[in-house]
Enzyme design. Structure first.
Site, PDB file in Angstrom:
ATOM      1  N   LYS A 217     -26.741  25.523  23.387  1.00 60.71           N
ATOM      2  CA  LYS A 217     -26.865  26.660  22.486  1.00 60.71           C
ATOM      3  C   LYS A 217     -25.876  26.504  21.337  1.00 60.71           C
ATOM      4  O   LYS A 217     -24.744  26.063  21.535  1.00 60.71           O
ATOM      5  CB  LYS A 217     -26.597  27.956  23.259  1.00 60.71           C
ATOM      6  CG  LYS A 217     -26.861  29.222  22.457  1.00 60.71           C
ATOM      7  CD  LYS A 217     -26.733  30.460  23.339  1.00 60.71           C
ATOM      8  CE  LYS A 217     -26.975  31.736  22.554  1.00 60.71           C
ATOM      9  NZ  LYS A 217     -26.886  32.949  23.408  1.00 60.71           N
TER      10      LYS A 217
ATOM     11  N   SER B 160     -29.881  36.473  21.854  1.00 58.00           N
ATOM     12  CA  SER B 160     -29.472  35.421  20.941  1.00 58.00           C
ATOM     13  C   SER B 160     -29.858  34.011  21.373  1.00 58.00           C
ATOM     14  O   SER B 160     -29.703  33.070  20.608  1.00 58.00           O
ATOM     15  CB  SER B 160     -27.951  35.482  20.748  1.00 58.00           C
ATOM     16  OG  SER B 160     -27.278  35.206  21.970  1.00 58.00           O
TER      17      SER B 160
ATOM     18  N   SER C  38     -29.037  38.610  25.906  1.00 62.98           N
ATOM     19  CA  SER C  38     -29.366  37.450  25.088  1.00 62.98           C
ATOM     20  C   SER C  38     -30.111  36.333  25.790  1.00 62.98           C
ATOM     21  O   SER C  38     -30.598  35.416  25.137  1.00 62.98           O
ATOM     22  CB  SER C  38     -28.086  36.878  24.463  1.00 62.98           C
ATOM     23  OG  SER C  38     -27.567  37.772  23.518  1.00 62.98           O
TER      24      SER C  38
END
Length: 496
Positions: free
Chosen positions: A83, A161, A185
């Site tokens: 990520k 996210s 997220s």
């Protein structure tokens, strides 16, 4: 076989890798080709690192050839992604922000712990998955680019996210992917993209336990197309001792499941009984649409969200589970306290240069600016209010094996739907889109989102299953039973 690799589950790929019928290089090459073709249109990866991936795959092959025990690593040879909020040594990190673009990107000498853990489990990183600016929004549309587009309809957002990770999994660019979850997220993008997203209990995953973040909000968790693959990745994210217990660096005692029990629960839809027997059996499940935000914002559950909830609950009842209704106790203090905590967390972003602060998006600049004005007393009061909320919510959830809510209040939102200029309105929209996620970060409870139906327009909608503290095996077992009936992994997006 190569043309079919992305059709396989991560668990099946692992079997073939361990048996020597596939090599890590073959698997990496297949998915790198998929990424090269599809990523420009979908924005799942902010950067791709094929040379590093080939070097890593070759090293795994050498180690596996000289010592077969290397191939027993939980994720040996499986491709994954980092990520864009995580640091990998030597790889530029932009954190989805123009403030860290170009020469201002962070190139760290050492990797973050979660990156090292995934490496130790045998995963091959193919690049960096897209994240919104500094991970704060519940959508992944960073002005720094790229925008993560929903593979079911590229005009819609992927949630956030961990939006890039969810797109990569849903579109077959990765078999599974790790993400982080501070207010939803992992679960939000998983729900928006029609895959499985698991937020572990606070303290389960040592690399991202939640104890390091203000208020204990942020934990790392898996995204996958199947329940079994989510459990497999979860096993790989946990650092196990030789005795099969979690090797935990904190005083908090991790939940008591042993190595392999998460995967077993997901495979069989069973949990270990008190006498050691496997119990598929019936669980006591409660259903609610109550949200911790109900007393602060106008929260509306759309018809599509209710239909997805009904589909999940009907399936659970059909499986023989006891289904009850649950009304959560209202808590007017939650909304103001969570906002204070979220802003206070943003205040610690290591940016002080006015010129670079001006490059931030309005939402991020607002969160940081407001956070740096929060008095210590106000933060202490917010933490006290949220601790009291945690105790009450845990007590209510603990009466059941699982509590079911809608995963999202609305269908995946069009790109640009969240107000780009008015941060106050933007924050409100995020809470209205996903009102059932942040309260579980506050309470440290485990939760998994799974798809239960597709709308007439072909968009995925689903439910969230909430567990008791340390109740991941039960959640995985229930999710596996739902998957056995609903067969969601067999439904593929047009972008596939």
């Amino acid at each position: 076989m190569d043309d079919a690799l992305h059709q396989m589950t991560a668990a099946r790929l692992r079997e073939l890798l361990r048996a020597g019928e596939l090599t890590p290089t073959e698997v990496a090459d297949h998915f790198l080709t998929r990424i090269e073709r599809a990523n420009p249109a979908l924005g799942a990866f902010v950067s791709v690192t094929p040379e590093a991936a080939h070097e890593r795959a070759a090293a795994l092959e050498r180690d596996g050839a000289s010592d077969a025990t290397h191939r027993r690593a939980v994720l040996w040879g499986l491709p994954g992604g980092d990520k864009d909020l995580w640091l990998r040594a030597g790889v530029p990190a932009g954190f989805g922000s123009r403030a860290f673009a170009g020469d201002d990107a962070v190139v760290a000498p050492v990797s973050d712990e979660i990156v090292d853990v995934l490496d130790a489990a045998g995963m091959v990183s193919l690049g960096r998955t897209t994240a919104p600016e500094l991970g704060f929004p519940a959508y992944t549309e960073p002005l720094a680019g790229p925008v993560a587009r929903n593979p079911w309809d590229p005009a819609l957002g992927a949630g956030g996210s961990s939006g890039g990770a969810a797109v990569a999994v849903a579109a077959g660019l990765l078999p599974c992917a790790a993400g982080s979850d501070g207010g939803g997220s992992v679960r939000i993008p998983a729900a928006a993209c029609g895959i499985v997203g698991l937020k572990p209990s606070r303290g389960l995953v040592p690399a991202g336990s939640g104890q390091e973040s203000l208020g204990g909000l942020v934990v790392n968790g898996p995204l996958a197309r199947t329940t079994e693959d989510a459990a497999l990745l979860l096993e790989g994210m946990i650092t196990w001792t030789p005795e099969g217990r979690v090797a935990h660096p904190l005083t908090l005692r991790a939940p008591s499941a042993r190595a392999g029990e998460y995967l077993a629960a997901a495979r069989r839809g069973e949990v270990a009984g008190g006498g050691g027997e496997d119990v598929r059996g019936r669980f006591r499940v409660a259903v609610t649409t109550d949200s911790a935000w109900d007393d602060f914002y106008a929260i509306t559950t759309s018809d599509d969200a209710r239909a997805a909830l009904d589909a999940g609950v009907t399936t659970l009842a059909g499986l023989g589970h006891e289904v009850d209704d649950l009304s959560l106790e209202p808590d007017p203090a939650y909304g103001p306290a969570f906002r204070t905590l979220w802003m206070a967390g943003a205040s610690a972003v290591p940016l002080d240069d006015p010129e670079r602060l001006d490059r931030l998006e309005p939402l991020t600049r607002w969160l940081i600016g407001r956070g740096r004005q929060v008095p210590a007393r106000e933060l202490a009061e917010a933490l006290r209010a949220l601790t009291a909320f945690e105790r009450r919510l845990v007590a209510q959830v603990a009466r059941f094996d699982a509590v079911v809510t809608p995963a999202l209040a609305m269908t995946p939102r069009p790109l640009g739907w969240f107000d780009p200029e008015d941060p106050e309105r933007n924050f409100e929209q995020q809470c209205q889109y996903t009102p059932w996620t942040s309260m579980l970060n506050v309470a440290g409870l485990p939760a998994v989102t799974v798809p239960t139906r597709w709308t007439d327009g072909g968009l995925p909608m689903g439910v969230q299953l909430i567990g008791r503290p340390g109740g991941e095996t039960t959640l995985l077992a229930i999710a596996a039973q739902l998957e056995d009936r609903l067969r969601w992994a067999e439904v593929r997006p047009p972008a596939w």
